[in-house]
Scaffold this motif. Structure first.
Motif, PDB file in Angstrom:
ATOM      1  N   TRP A 286       6.945  33.971  -3.187  1.00  0.00           N
ATOM      2  CA  TRP A 286       6.859  32.438  -3.387  1.00  0.00           C
ATOM      3  C   TRP A 286       7.207  31.709  -1.737  1.00  0.00           C
ATOM      4  CZ3 TRP A 286       4.321  30.330  -6.957  1.00  0.00           C
ATOM      5  CH2 TRP A 286       4.436  30.884  -7.836  1.00  0.00           C
ATOM      6  N   GLN A 287       7.622  32.583  -1.039  1.00  0.00           N
ATOM      7  CA  GLN A 287       7.754  32.110   0.700  1.00  0.00           C
ATOM      8  C   GLN A 287       6.627  32.087   1.085  1.00  0.00           C
ATOM      9  OE1 GLN A 287      10.797  30.894   0.110  1.00  0.00           O
ATOM     10  NE2 GLN A 287      11.016  32.346  -1.802  1.00  0.00           N
ATOM     11  N   LEU A 288       5.649  32.635   0.659  1.00  0.00           N
ATOM     12  CA  LEU A 288       4.341  32.633   1.612  1.00  0.00           C
ATOM     13  C   LEU A 288       3.238  31.621   1.099  1.00  0.00           C
ATOM     14  CD1 LEU A 288       3.771  36.487   0.975  1.00  0.00           C
ATOM     15  CD2 LEU A 288       4.188  35.371   3.025  1.00  0.00           C
ATOM     16  N   PRO A 289       2.125  31.151   1.873  1.00  0.00           N
ATOM     17  CA  PRO A 289       1.343  29.995   1.389  1.00  0.00           C
ATOM     18  C   PRO A 289       0.382  30.246   0.047  1.00  0.00           C
ATOM     19  CG  PRO A 289       0.859  30.572   3.560  1.00  0.00           C
ATOM     20  CD  PRO A 289       1.833  31.625   3.080  1.00  0.00           C
ATOM     21  N   SER A 290      -0.104  29.345  -0.339  1.00  0.00           N
ATOM     22  CA  SER A 290      -0.676  29.724  -1.728  1.00  0.00           C
ATOM     23  C   SER A 290      -2.285  29.349  -1.617  1.00  0.00           C
ATOM     24  CB  SER A 290      -0.277  28.871  -3.117  1.00  0.00           C
ATOM     25  OG  SER A 290       1.017  29.154  -3.387  1.00  0.00           O
ATOM     26  N   PRO A 291      -3.334  30.131  -1.658  1.00  0.00           N
ATOM     27  CA  PRO A 291      -3.138  31.628  -2.006  1.00  0.00           C
ATOM     28  C   PRO A 291      -2.657  32.233  -0.755  1.00  0.00           C
ATOM     29  CG  PRO A 291      -5.438  30.991  -1.630  1.00  0.00           C
ATOM     30  CD  PRO A 291      -4.791  29.616  -1.708  1.00  0.00           C
TER      31      PRO A 291
END
Lengths: 208, 639
Positions: free
Chosen positions: B592-597
């Motif tokens: 969840w600490q990464l961009p989406s997608p």
């Protein structure tokens, strides 16, 4: 025609990462293969214990021990030679490594050839062999398939070592640095195959 | 090269044109070569088969069919490009890990070694076959609105039941490991890839092939064995069983390889600081499931090979008259089959225990206990398989041991419930859609688990064996357990996977209709089973007609609720496309600490992990990871 999109590429990983992948992967694969053959070992003991219709081992079902010894010798010989070659590679001797891997490969192929010849010299057929004949054909055929996989693995190392001599490896990312973990992983798999083949020999040829 | 960081570079590179991509390896070639391969294999088998086999229990040309299916598989993997690398290795090409990663939709139709693409391929495939199998269930329930066979003949009914069961079991085995496991495990442990990315992709495409091969059983006359493939019926059945055998074998291979890949990934690819104590509980669920897959699936494969030998070469593994025994199949199949039940349950445990702390805003209670329980379940699952043979004439002295070992498994399972209750205790729960599904999992699985205790008991199993009681029990554990957990997982992680928000209102309507009608469908079937209604037969006592009509109506509503889910996916991802926040649930775990997608290579720099992911509400909580200079999205703030 190209659209010229931006692409991300990662720098090559240190070969030790792939080496670790291979080491763990080979052990897990060997475990899976061992469980697959455990099913055949179970089938042998189960059908032998039940001996339904007294047909587990019909009188004419005799597995030819001579062929069994030959297959066993080729398999164990191949593994032993590979092990010697692997140690030579560890010592930095490339010539014996290449020669040893080639010999291991040829012995491995010989095991498959002897196994196929054996099928044409059986005293029983698939339908007439009873429980033992069924287990014999199933066990040896499946072993042959997995053994061919092992032989393929050996061949890839031989081919790679011809194409990219390990001594040419100057930097940590050189693919030849993967040969050592590749060989180590392969040897784990081969040891398990050796144990399986020994089991097969004892059960299918010696146990009465 | 535009820019370079320590370990990921952006380059401008030409993307091949559509025509060029069409000419390369892709699924269209795979389909063509698979069909051509089947024709070639069938021809070879028909030509040489009679030399292999002169007499057997079936009159179908099994050698030709098996050869056809084998060559079809070869054509499939050749068309997708999976043979390029191993053939290159034969001529000494150096080992590499990944294929070149491109952007664009084309990568979803061919071999791709980006674990996120493979996961989405998996998700689409699993959902497709899930809906096909669900459609079969609707036909089954349609037929059961009458107490005698009406629009489906008895033989076809058996095939329908077999197709439904086999496809559900096959696809649900891959249901979590494939989509969620492949997508999330590398992200959760701070890795850029799975240990063996090509194998990862291969397992996905083998699953797809397995689904279609199983469907081809219809063209080959169907199969009468149900999903369990019991001998001697499997030895004697028409050619449709060949498709069952081949498809299950493909799934067995795929499952074992997924397991090898997953365990190797977790063991070797963890980021610095990602100690075993800091692994997310979902990853532990994947690890324990993978252990089962690696050790159990090969036994199934061996058993299927024995059936192939019996059918194609007329050996006698399962033929009593010539030294074999049909009970051998029971033993081998259930040695796989019972761990298979936990291959379905353990991922569910992993998902719901991952979701609960996020929406309870409390740390996961008893983390180590949960891990130990999962291992306990995995270990015990190998020691219980003979309870499936209580009624098959096993030595009666063996019954108490297997009764005891089966009942023992409820202890670690119960501890998982304790973990959940401890986490929820005095929590301020947010009833989001994923949380609702997670809570429903425990409700349903409790009923499934308690009814399982009755089936593990020899005396009550004698009464309920082969009845709808068993059917209700395993639907409560598999659909009520795994499918609810999977749905929760999809609602929870899909915004991360796709970058789009799912509609919350539609999601809640989906949840409530699915939950209510699931229970209205399957709970009455316990009563039907106790009243003696047998499985796998379309005729039943007329006294049970009203009950069955009620169940069928509920089942149709349950089916309609799945259409709501499908509608939500189409509405949210295809039509509305509202971008999701990076961390909509304010979760702490790494993904969840990464961009989406998530970008192609996940992390620009491999993070250093400082803490476990369950520090919700703790005043002394430290940031979970150090990502270098980047600002992270979670409530952990910058790291």
């Amino acid at each position: 025609v190209s659209t010229g999109e931006t692409t991300l590429i990662a720098d090559p990983e240190d070969p030790s990462v792939l080496g670790a992948n291979l080491a763990v992967g080979a052990r897990l694969l060997a475990s899976a293969v061992a469980f697959l053959f455990m099913a055949f070992v179970f089938a042998f003991f189960y059908l032998r214990a039940l001996n339904t219709n007294h047909a587990f081992r019909p009188p004419h079902t005799n597995t030819p021990v001579g062929f069994g010894v030959a297959v066993l010798a080729c398999v164990l010989g191949s593994i032993a030679v590979f092990e010697v070659a692997r140690r030579a590679f560890g010592d930095g001797r490339e010539g014996p490594w290449r020669l040893g891997v080639l010999a291991a490969w040829l012995l491995g192929l010989a095991a498959v050839v002897v196994q196929v010849v054996e099928y044409f010299n059986l005293s029983f057929g698939a339908m007439t062999g009873g429980g033992l004949g069924s287990v014999f054909l199933g066990f040896t055929a499946v072993f042959g398939v997995f053994w061919l996989g092992a032989v393929y693995w050996i061949e890839t190392m031989w081919a790679q070592s011809l194409r990219q001599p390990a001594s040419a490896a100057g930097d940590v990312h050189a693919p030849s640095r993967l040969l050592r973990p590749d060989a180590d992983s392969c040897s784990v798999f081969l040891y398990v195959m050796a144990v399986i083949e020994l089991f097969a020999f004892v059960l299918l040829y010696l146990v009465k | 090269v535009e820019s370079a960081s320590v370990s990921v570079r952006r380059i401008r590179r030409g993307t091949p044109s559509a025509a060029r991509q069409l000419l390369g390896s892709n699924v269209f070639w795979a389909v063509g070569l698979a069909i051509g391969g089947y024709a070639l294999g069938h021809w070879i088998g028909a030509r040489f088969g009679p030399h292999l086999r002169t007499q057997g229990e079936t009159d179908s040309d099994d050698v030709a069919i098996f050869m056809g299916l084998f060559f079809a598989t070869l054509g499939w993997v050749l068309g997708l490009g999976f043979l390029n690398y191993p053939l290159g290795r034969i001529i000494g090409r150096p080992p590499t890990l990944r294929e070149r990663e491109d952007h664009g939709p084309w990568r979803y139709f061919r071999l791709c070694t980006d674990h996120k693409v493979v996961a989405i391929q998996y998700l689409v495939a699993v959902l497709f076959f899930f809906f096909v199998a669900g459609l079969n269930a609707m036909f089954i329930r349609g037929e059961l609105t009458s107490d005698n066979a009406t629009f489906i003949q008895a033989g076809n009914y058996l095939t329908l039941v077999g197709l439904h069961g086999t496809m559900m079991l096959m696809m649900m085995s891959a249901g979590v490991l494939g989509p969620l496991g492949n997508y999330l495990v590398p992200l959760m442990i701070g890795s850029r890839r799975m240990a063996f990315p090509r194998i990862e992709s291969l397992t996905m495409w083998l699953t797809v092939l397995a689904g279609f091969v199983l469907l081809s059983a219809i063209l080959l006359g169907g199969f009468p064995t149900g999903w369990t493939g019991y001998a001697p019926l499997a030895d004697q059945a028409r050619a449709g069983i060949d498709a069952y055998i081949a498809s299950f074998a493909l799934i067995g291979i795929s499952l074992a390889l997924v397991g090898v890949n997953m365990i190797a990934t977790v063991m070797t690819m963890r980021a610095p600081g990602m100690t075993w104590n800091r692994l997310p509980i979902f990853v532990w669920g994947m690890v324990t499931t993978s252990i089962l897959a690696v050790l159990a699936a090969p036994v199934l494969l061996a058993a299927l090979i024995m059936v192939v030998f019996d059918r194609a070469m007329a050996t006698s593994f399962f033929v009593s008259s010539t030294g074999g025994s049909p009970f051998l199949w029971d033993e081998l199949f259930w040695f796989f089959g019972h761990p298979e039940v936990y291959i379905l349950a353990l991922p569910g445990f992993g998902i719901v225990l991952e979701i609960l702390p996020v929406f309870a805003r409390k740390p996961l209670w008893g983390y180590r206990l949960a891990v130990a329980s999962m291992f306990g379940v995995a270990l015990l699952s190998f020691m219980v398989w003979q309870h499936h043979l209580f009624m098959s004439g096993i030595n009666s002295n063996l019954r108490p041991f297997y009764m005891f070992s089966t009942e023992l498994i409820s202890i670690p399972t119960g501890l998982i419930f304790l973990n959940a209750m401890g986490t929820l205790w005095k929590a301020r729960i947010r009833f989001t859609v994923p949380m609702l599904f997670a809570l429903a999992f425990f409700f349903n699985f409790l009923i499934g688990g308690l009814s399982g205790v009755f089936l593990s008991d020899v005396t009550s199993d004698v009464v309920t064996h082969g009845s709808y009681f068993v059917m209700a029990h395993f639907h409560y554990t598999i659909m009520g357990g795994l499918v609810f957990a999977l749905m929760g997982g999809i609602y929870y992680w899909l915004p991360k996977m796709t970058g789009f928000k799912l509609n919350e209102k539609l999601g809640k309507i989906h949840f409530w209709t699915m939950f209510i009608f699931f229970n209205l469908t399957f709970f009455p079937l316990f009563a039907a089973g106790m009243l003696g209604m047998p499985r796998r037969v379309s005729s039943y006592n007329a006294d049970l007609h009203t009950l069955n009509v009620f169940v069928s109506i509920s089942a149709f509503c349950l089916g309609a609720s799945m259409l709501l889910f499908l509608g939500n996916l189409v509405w949210s991802i295809v039509l509305r496309r509202v971008p999701a926040e990076s961390n909509p649930w304010h979760a702490l775990s790494l993904e969840w600490q990464l961009p989406s997608p998530v970008p192609v290579y996940n992390f620009e720099r491999i993070p250093t992990i400082h803490a476990g992911p369950y520090g919700y509400g703790l005043p002394e909580r430290v940031p979970v990871a150090d990502f270098g200079t980047r600002v992270i999205a979670g409530e952990g703030g910058t790291a």
